[in-house]
Scaffold this active site. Structure first.
Site, PDB file in Angstrom:
ATOM      1  N   ASP A  35       0.825  -1.213   0.000  1.00 35.14           N
ATOM      2  CA  ASP A  35       0.000   0.000   0.000  1.00 35.14           C
ATOM      3  C   ASP A  35       0.859   1.263   0.000  1.00 35.14           C
ATOM      4  O   ASP A  35       2.034   1.241   0.386  1.00 35.14           O
ATOM      5  CB  ASP A  35      -0.902   0.047   1.242  1.00 35.14           C
ATOM      6  CG  ASP A  35      -2.018  -0.965   1.182  1.00 35.14           C
ATOM      7  OD1 ASP A  35      -2.064  -1.735   0.197  1.00 35.14           O
ATOM      8  OD2 ASP A  35      -2.839  -0.997   2.118  1.00 35.14           O
TER       9      ASP A  35
ATOM     10  N   HIS B 202       3.641  -2.339   3.124  1.00 28.54           N
ATOM     11  CA  HIS B 202       3.640  -0.978   2.585  1.00 28.54           C
ATOM     12  C   HIS B 202       4.944  -0.709   1.840  1.00 28.54           C
ATOM     13  O   HIS B 202       6.025  -1.084   2.322  1.00 28.54           O
ATOM     14  CB  HIS B 202       3.492   0.060   3.708  1.00 28.54           C
ATOM     15  CG  HIS B 202       2.152   0.039   4.385  1.00 28.54           C
ATOM     16  ND1 HIS B 202       1.825  -0.895   5.352  1.00 28.54           N
ATOM     17  CD2 HIS B 202       1.057   0.830   4.227  1.00 28.54           C
ATOM     18  CE1 HIS B 202       0.584  -0.679   5.763  1.00 28.54           C
ATOM     19  NE2 HIS B 202       0.097   0.358   5.106  1.00 28.54           N
TER      20      HIS B 202
END
Length: 700
Positions: free
Chosen positions: A81, A232
């Protein structure tokens, strides 16, 4: 000729301000859309019971019915992400390539616009893309229209960068299905209606907290386990994530994209319209970024120039005040003629004439030139019956013509030119003419003070006269480039005036025009702060606007008229390269930039830490307070008006720079402006209690 007042520029100014504000808002929303990498969300809401135990891949029907899917056994979908990030996304991609693994990247639209090359690399290396909103907004906390906008802007950004339209979506601040709320269910329903498949996670590593590499590896699940792993590649320092990814991949397993694991359709080709909208979004964001940078540099430059100006003003004022303390006692320098041009000055003319005759200089005359007044100005002067006062009446020809008439009729070699709304201190004339003991001095500026200083507008103008005008005049005096001897209190040699062909009448600022001509003729122009005169300032915003517009427009005219001073030598060169340059920067350029600075201040309030904006504003105001207090001390004034300084930032300052905008636009359009008279209410004798007596002509 009637004035031609341009109107369209106000509309354009407002549009420009709105455009800058919108651009800055776009930059504020997209500058750090990953929110610093936080995975936390604010607020709480009831959980959605129907989503408990659901698989990580979800769609929700219009009636709220969920459909979910788990990954097949033995397959792991690594998802990332908050990217793309120019530092960490390439590191993640390099690691995946070394191990022959593929992953799914949920990208932030604003970052896609900044790094389209990284998004293309993601697809080129066999990975897939999903939507993670445009500004990393909490979709559950925004309006439905904003939800769709966040998703659509990201999809079009991807379309512009890759030519493909993503099918997968992950809302920010989400993790596993067990944490979904009723609001989240509505978000998923909106996304499903727009054709997206929502991908959550089986294993949330919480790597955004940087808990340590071992903890990230442990949270990713067993090496032979199946499921969606949340990591992430943007939003902060991802060094731990990259190292943990190396360990996860080294442990073995089958790492595939979400679509490959579930047999979902791959991203479809984007339409031409989607690509065009994406390009427009990218250009808008790039323009917003450059606008923010440009305004940031403009604000920094304005601050540096303001500080530099302040330092020079204070140093010059300190030196000038010390020099004045060393001056000799006033002495008689020959007869002085005082010329008072008057047009409809019935409210003030009696007080003006009485104050002039009451001056303690031993030999003076007062010549009042009534320039076609339609009120009782001439009759009032006649009824006074004062000795040494002469009245000359002529048809209305304008202030310069009236001054030239008085100059021609005067008998003194030293001439004091006085506005008809001005009251002199008893020793003002004697102090004003003392610099003429130096034969190089051709003109002298006195110290003008505001008499009607009640109310905010009066106090603000009082402070402006003390700080903005008189500090500058001290500096101009030392620099040998005084651009203006004010019409309220100024003195000239007769031969100086004849040398420059008298008072010019082709600009609206005859005092500035005349002073510049005197300097270009080689004379010195000096400032005497102890020669004090009181004047009536405008009492309302309309009158203030009219006066300042005339001053500013007339100053622009005079600057253009005397522009050749820039390449001349001696006193003329000092006027050009010091005085005109100073006026251009601080009285034209910076006021023109001030609206943009104010727009940037609004941006700071909305998008920068509040304490930074508050600290900057407080520091600026504190600096103004200190400067104002110092100027008041030099001018022997009380400090009572200091409390109005912070309030100047809201209204008065804006009026002053809008005056400059109006004047510059009018000058560029070439419209002729007429003289704007200011209505007078009358100083009468009320100024006397507020005088600051500095002694008689015979006392130091």
């Amino acid at each position: 000729m009637a004035a031609r007042t341009p109107r369209a520029h106000w509309f354009l100014l407002v549009l420009t301000g709105l455009f800058l504000l919108i651009e800055l808002a776009v930059h504020g929303l997209t500058a750090d859309p990953a929110g610093g990498g936080t995975g936390a969300r604010s607020g709480t809401a009831p959980l959605a019971p129907e989503l408990r135990g659901a698989g990580p891949v979800l769609t929700v029907d219009a009636d709220g019915t969920p459909h979910h899917t788990n990954l097949p056994a033995g397959l792991t979908a690594l998802t990332f992400d908050d990217g793309p990030d120019p530092r960490w996304t390439p590191a993640v991609l390099d690691t995946l390539r070394r191990h022959g693994a593929h992953a799914t990247f949920f990208v932030v639209g604003a970052r896609v616009n900044e790094h389209p090359d990284l998004v293309r690399r993601i697809l080129a290396e066999g990975h897939e893309l999903g939507v993670h909103t445009f500004t990393h907004a909490d979709l559950g906390a925004v309006a439905p229209w904003r939800r769709r906008l966040e998703l659509n802007l990201t999809a079009t950004a991807v379309a512009a960068a890759t030519g493909r339209t993503p099918r997968l979506m992950r809302p920010p601040y989400s993790s596993t299905p067990e944490g979904l709320t009723v609001t989240d269910r509505n978000v998923l329903r909106t996304a499903s209606a727009d054709g997206y498949v929502t991908v959550l996670a089986d294993h949330d590593t919480r790597d955004w907290r940087r808990p340590g590499v071992a903890e990230i590896v442990r949270a990713a699940g067993p090496a032979d386990g199946a499921g969606v792993v949340l990591l992430h590649d943007g939003g902060g320092d991802r060094a731990q994530t990259v190292e943990a990814l190396e360990r996860i991949l080294s442990a073995g397993g089958s790492f595939v994209t979400v679509s490959a694991a579930l047999g979902l359709p791959t991203a479809a080709p984007a339409s031409a319209g989607a690509r065009a909208r994406g390009l427009a979004s990218r250009w808008t964001q790039a323009g917003a970024r450059w606008t923010a940078r440009l305004l940031g540099w403009l604000v920094a430059l304005a601050v540096v120039l303001a500080l530099l100006r302040l330092a020079v003003q204070v140093a010059a004022a300190r030196r000038h005040s010390r020099r004045d303390r060393r001056e000799r006692r006033p002495r008689y320098l020959g007869p002085v003629s005082i010329v008072v041009p008057a047009w409809n000055e019935a409210a003030n003319i009696a007080a003006t004439v009485r104050s002039l005759i009451a001056n303690d200089y031993p030999d003076l005359e007062v010549i009042v030139v009534d320039d076609g007044s339609t009120d009782d100005t001439a009759a009032i002067v006649s009824r006074l019956g004062l000795p040494r006062v002469r009245l000359i009446q002529q048809p209305n020809g304008g202030k310069p013509a009236a001054l030239n008439t008085g100059i021609a009729a005067a008998r003194g070699e030293l001439l004091v030119l006085v506005d008809g709304d001005t009251v002199f201190e008893p020793d003002a004339v004697g102090r004003l003419v003392q610099p003429f003991a130096d034969p190089a001095v051709g003109a002298v500026s006195g110290n003008t003070k505001v008499a009607n200083r009640r109310g905010l507008i009066g106090r603000w103008q009082h402070l402006e006269y003390v700080v903005g005008f008189n500090l500058d005049r001290r500096m101009f005096d030392l620099a040998g480039c005084m651009p203006t001897v004010p019409g309220a209190i100024g003195a000239f040699r007769r031969r100086t005036l004849w040398a420059v062909d008298g008072v010019p009448g082709d600009t609206l600022a005859e005092d500035t025009d005349l002073t510049m001509a005197v300097l270009r003729d080689g004379w010195r122009v000096v400032y005497v702060d102890r020669a004090v005169a009181w004047t009536e300032a405008p009492a309302n915003v309309r009158q203030l606007w009219r006066q300042r517009h005339r001053w500013c427009y007339g100053t622009l005219q005079a600057m253009w008229k005397h522009r050749r001073a820039l390449r001349e030598r001696g006193a003329a060169g000092r006027l050009g390269r010091r005085g005109l340059a100073y006026l251009l920067v601080f009285q034209v350029a910076l006021p023109l930039a001030a609206p943009a600075v104010d727009v940037y201040a609004l941006y700071g309030l909305a998008f920068l830490p509040w304490w930074q904006t508050a600290a900057a504003w407080s520091g600026f105001v504190a600096l103004q307070l200190v400067t104002t207090a110092y100027a008041l001390r030099l001018d022997r004034e009380r400090y009572g008006a200091l409390w109005t300084v912070p309030l100047q930032q809201f209204g008065y300052r804006q009026v002053m720079y809008l005056v400059v905008v109006q004047s510059v636009v009018a000058a560029l359009l070439g419209g002729r402006q007429r003289w704007q008279a200011v209505a007078r209410t009358g100083l009468s004798e009320t100024v006397a209690p507020r005088r600051t007596t500095v002694g008689s002509a015979g006392a130091k």
